[in-house]
Scaffold this motif. Structure first.
Motif, mmCIF file in Angstrom:
data_model
loop_
_atom_site.group_PDB
_atom_site.id
_atom_site.type_symbol
_atom_site.label_atom_id
_atom_site.label_comp_id
_atom_site.label_asym_id
_atom_site.label_seq_id
_atom_site.Cartn_x
_atom_site.Cartn_y
_atom_site.Cartn_z
ATOM 1 N N SER A 13 -8.419 -0.411 16.250
ATOM 2 C CA SER A 13 -8.348 -0.525 14.795
ATOM 3 C C SER A 13 -9.710 -0.745 14.156
ATOM 4 O O SER A 13 -9.876 -0.500 12.952
ATOM 5 C CB SER A 13 -7.407 -1.674 14.396
ATOM 6 N N GLN A 14 -10.697 -1.186 14.940
ATOM 7 C CA GLN A 14 -12.015 -1.446 14.373
ATOM 8 C C GLN A 14 -13.029 -0.363 14.718
ATOM 9 O O GLN A 14 -14.210 -0.513 14.447
ATOM 10 C CB GLN A 14 -12.520 -2.815 14.834
ATOM 11 N N GLU A 51 -11.976 4.727 11.415
ATOM 12 C CA GLU A 51 -11.739 5.884 12.280
ATOM 13 C C GLU A 51 -10.240 6.077 12.471
ATOM 14 O O GLU A 51 -9.586 5.263 13.118
ATOM 15 C CB GLU A 51 -12.438 5.654 13.618
ATOM 16 N N PRO A 52 -9.657 7.155 11.965
ATOM 17 C CA PRO A 52 -8.221 7.393 12.162
ATOM 18 C C PRO A 52 -7.889 7.580 13.642
ATOM 19 O O PRO A 52 -8.740 7.953 14.446
ATOM 20 C CB PRO A 52 -7.963 8.688 11.367
ATOM 21 N N LYS A 53 -6.656 7.340 13.992
ATOM 22 C CA LYS A 53 -6.218 7.509 15.368
ATOM 23 C C LYS A 53 -6.434 8.957 15.816
ATOM 24 O O LYS A 53 -6.139 9.896 15.092
ATOM 25 C CB LYS A 53 -4.745 7.128 15.503
ATOM 26 N N THR A 64 -17.689 13.352 13.041
ATOM 27 C CA THR A 64 -16.381 12.973 13.584
ATOM 28 C C THR A 64 -15.763 14.202 14.241
ATOM 29 O O THR A 64 -16.101 15.340 13.905
ATOM 30 C CB THR A 64 -15.421 12.430 12.512
ATOM 31 N N PHE A 65 -14.850 13.971 15.176
ATOM 32 C CA PHE A 65 -14.185 15.061 15.883
ATOM 33 C C PHE A 65 -12.823 14.580 16.353
ATOM 34 O O PHE A 65 -12.650 13.408 16.698
ATOM 35 C CB PHE A 65 -15.028 15.528 17.075
ATOM 36 N N ASN A 66 -11.846 15.468 16.347
ATOM 37 C CA ASN A 66 -10.554 15.093 16.895
ATOM 38 C C ASN A 66 -10.583 15.260 18.409
ATOM 39 O O ASN A 66 -11.324 16.082 18.947
ATOM 40 C CB ASN A 66 -9.424 15.909 16.267
#
Length: 462
Positions: A372-373, A392-394, A422-424
């Motif tokens: 979560s952080q 940062e989203p899951k 960022t990258f999924n």
């Protein structure tokens, strides 16, 4: 290929002249360099020395050559001033593929106007280790083609593309450009044993020198001990990561003095070593030198592998508690600057004289961890004012610049803004580049695309 989240944890780098360095050993198929030594210069700190800012651009750049210089030699860089503007610009790398054929493009984005400008586009090649000069006028990079690696540079306006060094039958890895723009530190690798040494190429005077030769095991199957450049401390000394025997994870940081000629691992000054203990703890640390080169910041987190772990879980875990330690730049007594119980600090960067930028990336192959952080944080160099910058989203990963640790690699020249990737984490990957005020505020996206790799290079003004 994209780096893994854990590899980002381990280690994810100028004046008025220019340099880059690359070379290799003859008996491994890498061209042997000459033995002449560069003249060392001293410029402590991460900021370039005071210089006159050019107000007039020399155009066109004097004639340059893109052909390879003779084997084992370096071509001195051809430079010409570029008058920079006031608008902050983010420079980034776009790598796209058609079938298996890559096309690499260096681009810049004007934060004020939103305009995107193509600096250089090269079909059939990938770019490795791109970095912006301290004066913001040039980009240095390694062009990886089918038969060789080429050290090249181009001015920020797309002029003056030139080839400074070529390495056949091997790879130039982890190049780092010194702040005086005269030297490049890199490691060379060649089949069958990989690492063949560290070299410094002086692109100001056209010389190259081996500064660290590999340490090999009595068992030839194990190969040599890898040594990886981290960041320059000044124009003669650089931090490197290494282990004490082949195939072991790099668990320590050494200080290499490049002015001392060819050395071995035993000549390095060890300034940090993480205790691995039992069961085996995978190293989990990151480091950067302070803005004035007086202090080494070390972020240390938990990185434990479970007993009897095999396969993918061998990379272990990154989670809190994390501690940021400080010590004198050349080694010495350590002090605790910050301890945080939950976040696993993957990256620490000294981006201004009083600000550290932190990348938190909790993960585990073995058990659930608190993510979560995850995201970017900042803290004062005194250890106070820990502040979250991004969420940062899951399923999303975050990365600061992967190529160099200079302040302008992550933060604008005036220190007011930062940029990140960022990258999924699932295929097909979508890469996104964004920026935001360092004082806080919602990030703005400058580019986002699926199936094409986007990577941060750094900041200039235009």
């Amino acid at each position: 290929m994209r780096t893994t989240p854990f590899s980002r944890c381990i280690f994810a780098l100028v004046g008025c002249s220019l340099i880059f360095l690359l070379a290799a050993c003859g008996d491994t198929g890498v061209n042997p360099p000459p033995t002449s030594s560069p003249t060392p210069t001293v410029n402590p700190g991460k900021t370039p020395p005071p210089t006159l800012v050019p107000t007039v651009t020399t155009a066109p750049v004097p004639p340059t050559q893109t052909s390879c210089p003779p084997q084992g030699t370096v071509r001195a860089a051809v430079t010409a001033p570029l008058a920079l503007g006031r608008d902050a610009n983010i420079v980034y790398l776009v790598t796209e593929y058609s079938a298996n054929t890559p096309t690499s493009t260096l681009k810049r984005f004007d934060v004020t106007t939103g305009a995107k400008t193509e600096v250089l586009k090269m079909p059939g090649a990938t770019f490795d280790g791109p970095q912006i000069s301290a004066d913001g006028q040039w980009i240095l990079f390694v062009t990886v083609a089918s038969q060789r690696d080429e050290l090249q540079m181009v001015r920020m306006d797309g002029q003056g593309l030139q080839t400074l060094y070529c390495l056949s039958n091997g790879r130039m890895n982890n190049p780092l450009w010194s702040n005086n723009q005269q030297k490049v530190l890199f490691n060379a690798s060649a089949a069958p044993n990989g690492f063949t040494g560290l070299y410094v190429a002086n692109i100001a005077n056209g010389t190259i020198e081996q500064v660290l030769k590999p340490t090999t095991s009595s068992n030839p199957v194990l190969g040599p001990v890898n040594v990886t450049p981290i960041t320059w401390l000044n124009n003669t000394q650089a931090y490197v990561s290494f282990a004490n025997f082949p195939i072991a994870p790099a668990d320590r940081i050494g200080l290499l003095d490049t002015s001392r000629g060819t050395q071995t691992i035993s000549d390095l000054t060890t300034v940090y070593q993480q205790s691995l203990g039992l069961p085996f703890n995978y190293p989990c640390y990151n480091a950067d030198s302070s803005y004035d080169a007086s202090t080494l910041y070390i972020a240390q987190c938990s990185g434990i592998s479970a007993p009897n772990c095999s396969g993918s879980c061998q990379l272990g875990t990154r989670e809190g508690p994390s501690t940021i330690l400080t010590e004198p730049a050349g080694g010495g007594s350590k002090q605790s600057l910050l301890t945080s119980q939950t976040p696993g600090i993957a990256v620490v960067r000294a981006v201004t004289s009083n600000t550290l930028l932190l990348q938190v990336e909790n993960f585990s192959q073995n058990h659930p961890v608190d993510t979560s952080q995850n995201g970017l944080w900042k803290v004062n160099t005194a250890g106070s004012g820990l502040t979250r910058l991004t969420t940062e989203p899951k399923g999303i990963g975050t990365s600061l610049c992967q190529f160099s640790q200079n302040p302008w690699s992550n933060v604008s020249r005036d220190g007011s803004m930062y940029a990140f990737e960022t990258f999924n984490k699932v295929y097909p990957t979508t890469d996104t580049l964004a920026f935001a005020p360092l004082s806080g505020g919602a990030p703005q996206t400058l580019a986002s695309i699926t199936g094409t790799q986007l990577q941060m290079i750094g900041w200039t003004t235009m």
